[in-house]
Design a protein around this motif. Sequence first.
Motif, PDB file in Angstrom:
ATOM      1  N   ARG A  90       0.733   4.228  -2.805  1.00 19.84           N
ATOM      2  CA  ARG A  90       0.574   5.652  -2.477  1.00 19.84           C
ATOM      3  C   ARG A  90       1.677   6.480  -3.134  1.00 19.84           C
ATOM      4  O   ARG A  90       1.416   7.547  -3.695  1.00 19.84           O
ATOM      5  CB  ARG A  90       0.597   5.855  -0.961  1.00 19.84           C
ATOM      6  CG  ARG A  90      -0.602   5.281  -0.226  1.00 19.84           C
ATOM      7  CD  ARG A  90      -0.582   5.664   1.241  1.00 19.84           C
ATOM      8  NE  ARG A  90      -1.592   4.944   1.991  1.00 19.84           N
ATOM      9  CZ  ARG A  90      -1.359   3.867   2.731  1.00 19.84           C
ATOM     10  NH1 ARG A  90      -0.122   3.391   2.827  1.00 19.84           N
ATOM     11  NH2 ARG A  90      -2.329   3.258   3.375  1.00 19.84           N
ATOM     12  N   THR A  91       2.909   5.981  -3.056  1.00 13.53           N
ATOM     13  CA  THR A  91       4.039   6.710  -3.642  1.00 13.53           C
ATOM     14  C   THR A  91       3.873   6.857  -5.153  1.00 13.53           C
ATOM     15  O   THR A  91       4.087   7.939  -5.719  1.00 13.53           O
ATOM     16  CB  THR A  91       5.357   5.982  -3.330  1.00 13.53           C
ATOM     17  OG1 THR A  91       5.534   5.912  -1.908  1.00 13.53           O
ATOM     18  CG2 THR A  91       6.544   6.713  -3.943  1.00 13.53           C
TER      19      THR A  91
ATOM     20  N   ASN B 202      -8.373  -1.727  -1.717  1.00 11.26           N
ATOM     21  CA  ASN B 202      -9.020  -0.950  -0.659  1.00 11.26           C
ATOM     22  C   ASN B 202     -10.091  -1.776   0.044  1.00 11.26           C
ATOM     23  O   ASN B 202     -10.275  -1.668   1.258  1.00 11.26           O
ATOM     24  CB  ASN B 202      -9.634   0.326  -1.238  1.00 11.26           C
ATOM     25  CG  ASN B 202      -8.647   1.476  -1.278  1.00 11.26           C
ATOM     26  OD1 ASN B 202      -8.111   1.885  -0.255  1.00 11.26           O
ATOM     27  ND2 ASN B 202      -8.385   2.000  -2.466  1.00 11.26           N
TER      28      ASN B 202
ATOM     29  N   ILE C 276       0.872   9.297  -5.919  1.00 10.65           N
ATOM     30  CA  ILE C 276       1.213  10.698  -5.659  1.00 10.65           C
ATOM     31  C   ILE C 276       2.073  11.250  -6.790  1.00 10.65           C
ATOM     32  O   ILE C 276       1.878  12.383  -7.258  1.00 10.65           O
ATOM     33  CB  ILE C 276       1.937  10.840  -4.305  1.00 10.65           C
ATOM     34  CG1 ILE C 276       0.916  10.801  -3.161  1.00 10.65           C
ATOM     35  CG2 ILE C 276       2.737  12.121  -4.234  1.00 10.65           C
ATOM     36  CD1 ILE C 276      -0.006  12.008  -3.104  1.00 10.65           C
TER      37      ILE C 276
ATOM     38  N   ASN D  62      -8.746   6.382  -7.774  1.00 14.38           N
ATOM     39  CA  ASN D  62      -9.392   5.575  -6.737  1.00 14.38           C
ATOM     40  C   ASN D  62     -10.335   4.525  -7.303  1.00 14.38           C
ATOM     41  O   ASN D  62     -10.614   3.520  -6.642  1.00 14.38           O
ATOM     42  CB  ASN D  62     -10.163   6.476  -5.774  1.00 14.38           C
ATOM     43  CG  ASN D  62      -9.305   6.953  -4.620  1.00 14.38           C
ATOM     44  OD1 ASN D  62      -8.451   6.227  -4.135  1.00 14.38           O
ATOM     45  ND2 ASN D  62      -9.519   8.180  -4.183  1.00 14.38           N
TER      46      ASN D  62
ATOM     47  N   MET E  39       0.828  -1.204   0.000  1.00  9.02           N
ATOM     48  CA  MET E  39       0.000   0.000   0.000  1.00  9.02           C
ATOM     49  C   MET E  39       0.867   1.260   0.000  1.00  9.02           C
ATOM     50  O   MET E  39       0.518   2.265  -0.630  1.00  9.02           O
ATOM     51  CB  MET E  39      -0.943  -0.008   1.203  1.00  9.02           C
ATOM     52  CG  MET E  39      -1.932  -1.176   1.215  1.00  9.02           C
ATOM     53  SD  MET E  39      -2.924  -1.317  -0.298  1.00  9.02           S
ATOM     54  CE  MET E  39      -4.076   0.048  -0.078  1.00  9.02           C
ATOM     55  N   ASP E  40       2.006   1.214   0.695  1.00 14.91           N
ATOM     56  CA  ASP E  40       2.927   2.360   0.676  1.00 14.91           C
ATOM     57  C   ASP E  40       3.448   2.606  -0.736  1.00 14.91           C
ATOM     58  O   ASP E  40       3.564   3.757  -1.180  1.00 14.91           O
ATOM     59  CB  ASP E  40       4.104   2.115   1.624  1.00 14.91           C
ATOM     60  CG  ASP E  40       3.719   2.264   3.089  1.00 14.91           C
ATOM     61  OD1 ASP E  40       2.651   2.855   3.368  1.00 14.91           O
ATOM     62  OD2 ASP E  40       4.484   1.791   3.949  1.00 14.91           O
TER      63      ASP E  40
ATOM     64  N   ASP F 232      -0.939  10.711   5.877  1.00 20.25           N
ATOM     65  CA  ASP F 232      -1.391  10.243   4.572  1.00 20.25           C
ATOM     66  C   ASP F 232      -0.917  11.212   3.489  1.00 20.25           C
ATOM     67  O   ASP F 232      -1.225  12.408   3.548  1.00 20.25           O
ATOM     68  CB  ASP F 232      -2.921  10.156   4.566  1.00 20.25           C
ATOM     69  CG  ASP F 232      -3.447   9.487   3.308  1.00 20.25           C
ATOM     70  OD1 ASP F 232      -3.147   9.994   2.213  1.00 20.25           O
ATOM     71  OD2 ASP F 232      -4.157   8.482   3.418  1.00 20.25           O
ATOM     72  N   PRO F 233      -0.167  10.735   2.481  1.00 21.70           N
ATOM     73  CA  PRO F 233       0.370  11.655   1.464  1.00 21.70           C
ATOM     74  C   PRO F 233      -0.713  12.353   0.651  1.00 21.70           C
ATOM     75  O   PRO F 233      -0.525  13.493   0.214  1.00 21.70           O
ATOM     76  CB  PRO F 233       1.236  10.748   0.583  1.00 21.70           C
ATOM     77  CG  PRO F 233       0.742   9.363   0.834  1.00 21.70           C
ATOM     78  CD  PRO F 233       0.278   9.349   2.250  1.00 21.70           C
ATOM     79  N   PHE F 234      -1.864  11.695   0.440  1.00 16.88           N
ATOM     80  CA  PHE F 234      -2.948  12.344  -0.298  1.00 16.88           C
ATOM     81  C   PHE F 234      -3.522  13.501   0.516  1.00 16.88           C
ATOM     82  O   PHE F 234      -3.792  14.579  -0.015  1.00 16.88           O
ATOM     83  CB  PHE F 234      -4.050  11.335  -0.627  1.00 16.88           C
ATOM     84  CG  PHE F 234      -3.563  10.161  -1.411  1.00 16.88           C
ATOM     85  CD1 PHE F 234      -3.103  10.317  -2.708  1.00 16.88           C
ATOM     86  CD2 PHE F 234      -3.539   8.897  -0.853  1.00 16.88           C
ATOM     87  CE1 PHE F 234      -2.642   9.237  -3.443  1.00 16.88           C
ATOM     88  CE2 PHE F 234      -3.074   7.810  -1.570  1.00 16.88           C
ATOM     89  CZ  PHE F 234      -2.622   7.979  -2.867  1.00 16.88           C
TER      90      PHE F 234
ATOM     91  N   LEU G 288      -7.698  12.327  -8.572  1.00 13.91           N
ATOM     92  CA  LEU G 288      -7.725  11.351  -7.488  1.00 13.91           C
ATOM     93  C   LEU G 288      -8.959  10.459  -7.585  1.00 13.91           C
ATOM     94  O   LEU G 288      -8.897   9.257  -7.288  1.00 13.91           O
ATOM     95  CB  LEU G 288      -7.688  12.073  -6.141  1.00 13.91           C
ATOM     96  CG  LEU G 288      -7.557  11.206  -4.884  1.00 13.91           C
ATOM     97  CD1 LEU G 288      -6.324  10.316  -4.967  1.00 13.91           C
ATOM     98  CD2 LEU G 288      -7.493  12.083  -3.641  1.00 13.91           C
TER      99      LEU G 288
END
Length: 240
Positions: free
Chosen positions: A95-96, A136, A99, A127, A91-92, A157-159, A123
């Motif tokens: 996200r990276t 998710n 982003i 998603n 998940m990390d 959270d980066p978002f 976004l």
Amino acid sequence: MATTRQGQRPAPASPPINAPGTPGRKAAGGRPTRAAALQLEQRILDVAAALFASQGYAATTMEQVADACKAGKDTIYRRYASKGALFGALMDRLRTEIIAELGACTPPSGPPLARLREFARALLEVNLRPQLVALNRVALGEAVPAKGVPPPSSTDDPFMQRLATLIQAAQADDALAEGDPFFIAEQLLYATSIRPLVATMLGDAQFADPAHRQSYFDQAWQLFFDGASQRPVSRATTRS
């Protein structure tokens, strides 16, 4: 097939170093090079993503990941101490990657409010990608309740960080009212992305239609903007 001078068949040629399914070149002493180690790590996460998305968190085992990667179980555990750690790393990485993708499609300059809108719109599209919807669903339905992975806080959270930064810029530009940017970011995220994501996770197919997604986003954005751009009315003004 050609033979050697002694009449023996030559050894088969080695596969290319970076061919799919091969471990890559090893450095002197038998240790994998950094490039080979990174390649293996990416393959582990790719395989884990496919398994988690297709069969869920509980049904996926570290042994299955190792078998599908054609790697030893010890190799997996040296990198990820538990299934939760593996899912968290996956998940990390997502996200990276997301982003970076959103940053590339968001204008680097221009009116902050317009940039915020573009980021929120992009976004929503991300998603609703099938694999992200599936992961998710796994995270919210299995991994987090089973304490396999902790849910990220809003400030980590980066978002949320990116949304809050854009909201602060819009506030400084006097396009949005003052207020906690993370709280405002949460309302924007829920209005424009989370509701469609949850509906899709529950089997609602209406957001598969691009025209419906656009119509929904336009309405959600307008509702958000109407509220977030309002200036608080003082009590003295209310009494008068």
